[in-house]
Motif scaffolding. Sequence first.
Motif, PDB file in Angstrom:
ATOM      1  N   TRP A  61       0.969  -1.444   0.546  1.00  0.00           N
ATOM      2  CA  TRP A  61      -0.062  -0.184   0.140  1.00  0.00           C
ATOM      3  C   TRP A  61       0.557   1.674  -0.233  1.00  0.00           C
ATOM      4  O   TRP A  61       0.622   2.264  -0.180  1.00  0.00           O
ATOM      5  N   SER A  62       2.038   1.175   0.805  1.00  0.00           N
ATOM      6  CA  SER A  62       2.830   2.171   0.994  1.00  0.00           C
ATOM      7  C   SER A  62       3.561   2.278  -0.093  1.00  0.00           C
ATOM      8  O   SER A  62       3.405   3.784  -0.980  1.00  0.00           O
ATOM      9  N   LEU A  65       1.080   4.215  -2.854  1.00  0.00           N
ATOM     10  CA  LEU A  65       0.451   5.792  -2.073  1.00  0.00           C
ATOM     11  C   LEU A  65       1.400   6.583  -2.966  1.00  0.00           C
ATOM     12  O   LEU A  65       1.589   7.637  -2.807  1.00  0.00           O
ATOM     13  N   VAL A  68       1.341   8.520  -6.035  1.00  0.00           N
ATOM     14  CA  VAL A  68       0.743   9.346  -6.478  1.00  0.00           C
ATOM     15  C   VAL A  68       1.373  10.647  -6.688  1.00  0.00           C
ATOM     16  O   VAL A  68       2.519  11.225  -7.007  1.00  0.00           O
ATOM     17  N   LEU A 119      -5.548   0.280  -4.986  1.00  0.00           N
ATOM     18  CA  LEU A 119      -5.403   1.228  -4.996  1.00  0.00           C
ATOM     19  C   LEU A 119      -3.368   1.810  -6.087  1.00  0.00           C
ATOM     20  O   LEU A 119      -3.935   2.925  -6.230  1.00  0.00           O
ATOM     21  N   THR A 123      -4.181   4.899  -8.099  1.00  0.00           N
ATOM     22  CA  THR A 123      -3.503   6.186  -8.458  1.00  0.00           C
ATOM     23  C   THR A 123      -2.280   6.525  -9.306  1.00  0.00           C
ATOM     24  O   THR A 123      -2.377   8.089  -8.894  1.00  0.00           O
ATOM     25  N   TRP A 126      -5.606   9.103  -9.062  1.00  0.00           N
ATOM     26  CA  TRP A 126      -6.304   9.881  -7.495  1.00  0.00           C
ATOM     27  C   TRP A 126      -5.839  11.867  -8.000  1.00  0.00           C
ATOM     28  O   TRP A 126      -4.586  12.086  -8.534  1.00  0.00           O
ATOM     29  N   HIS A 132      -2.486  12.476   0.239  1.00  0.00           N
ATOM     30  CA  HIS A 132      -2.311  11.265   0.707  1.00  0.00           C
ATOM     31  C   HIS A 132      -1.335  10.482   1.475  1.00  0.00           C
ATOM     32  O   HIS A 132      -1.582   9.922   1.804  1.00  0.00           O
TER      33      HIS A 132
END
Length: 194
Positions: A61-62, A65, A68, A119, A123, A126, A132
């Motif tokens: 997830w990191s 993100l 983005v 996810l 991104t 986004w 974020h």
Amino acid sequence: MWRTVTFVGLTAVFIGYLSVWLPGPAVGLSFLGVELGEWIKFMGVRGARNWFYLPPITLGWSLALLSVGWQNGRWQTWAWRGLALAVSLQSFPAIAAILDEPPSEWLLRLLLIASVGVLAGLTAVWPRQLSHWPLLVVLGLIGALLPTWFYFQVRPLVENAVGVQIGVGIGVWLNGVGHLLLAAAVWMANRERY
């Protein structure tokens, strides 16, 4: 500087998950983070063992993100997002588990891996006005606290089973410190903007 700290934290989480979490009394009883979730099911710890599979998910997830705002037309952007999904696959259950165990033992992990893929795709679209970085801070805290807390809950069960005192492996510390470095670096890099 904070970008470097972020990448050091991400690397520590990855290395920590592949390092010894449970330093048993013999080599055969020392378990890596990636092995621990499977091993403790034989001690009667079932559905809650999914906490040991959380580090690759929070890492995925990191990574997603962090992409983005990157240009979608670059192959490097999509390679990074693919890396996010690939890292999360460390949590993939064994095929034998999928075939022989109830869904409560593996379905959550499959859904979490799928969420990393979703996810990573999100991104690409986004909205720039939607910040974020608070999510990254929360992920860092969750990834540091929950697996570590669960390790300390399971450790007494292992000590009773093997009859000796068990320490805390370097993997637990690397995972916790890595996630906290990620949270701190993202917080420090962005707090001045708001």
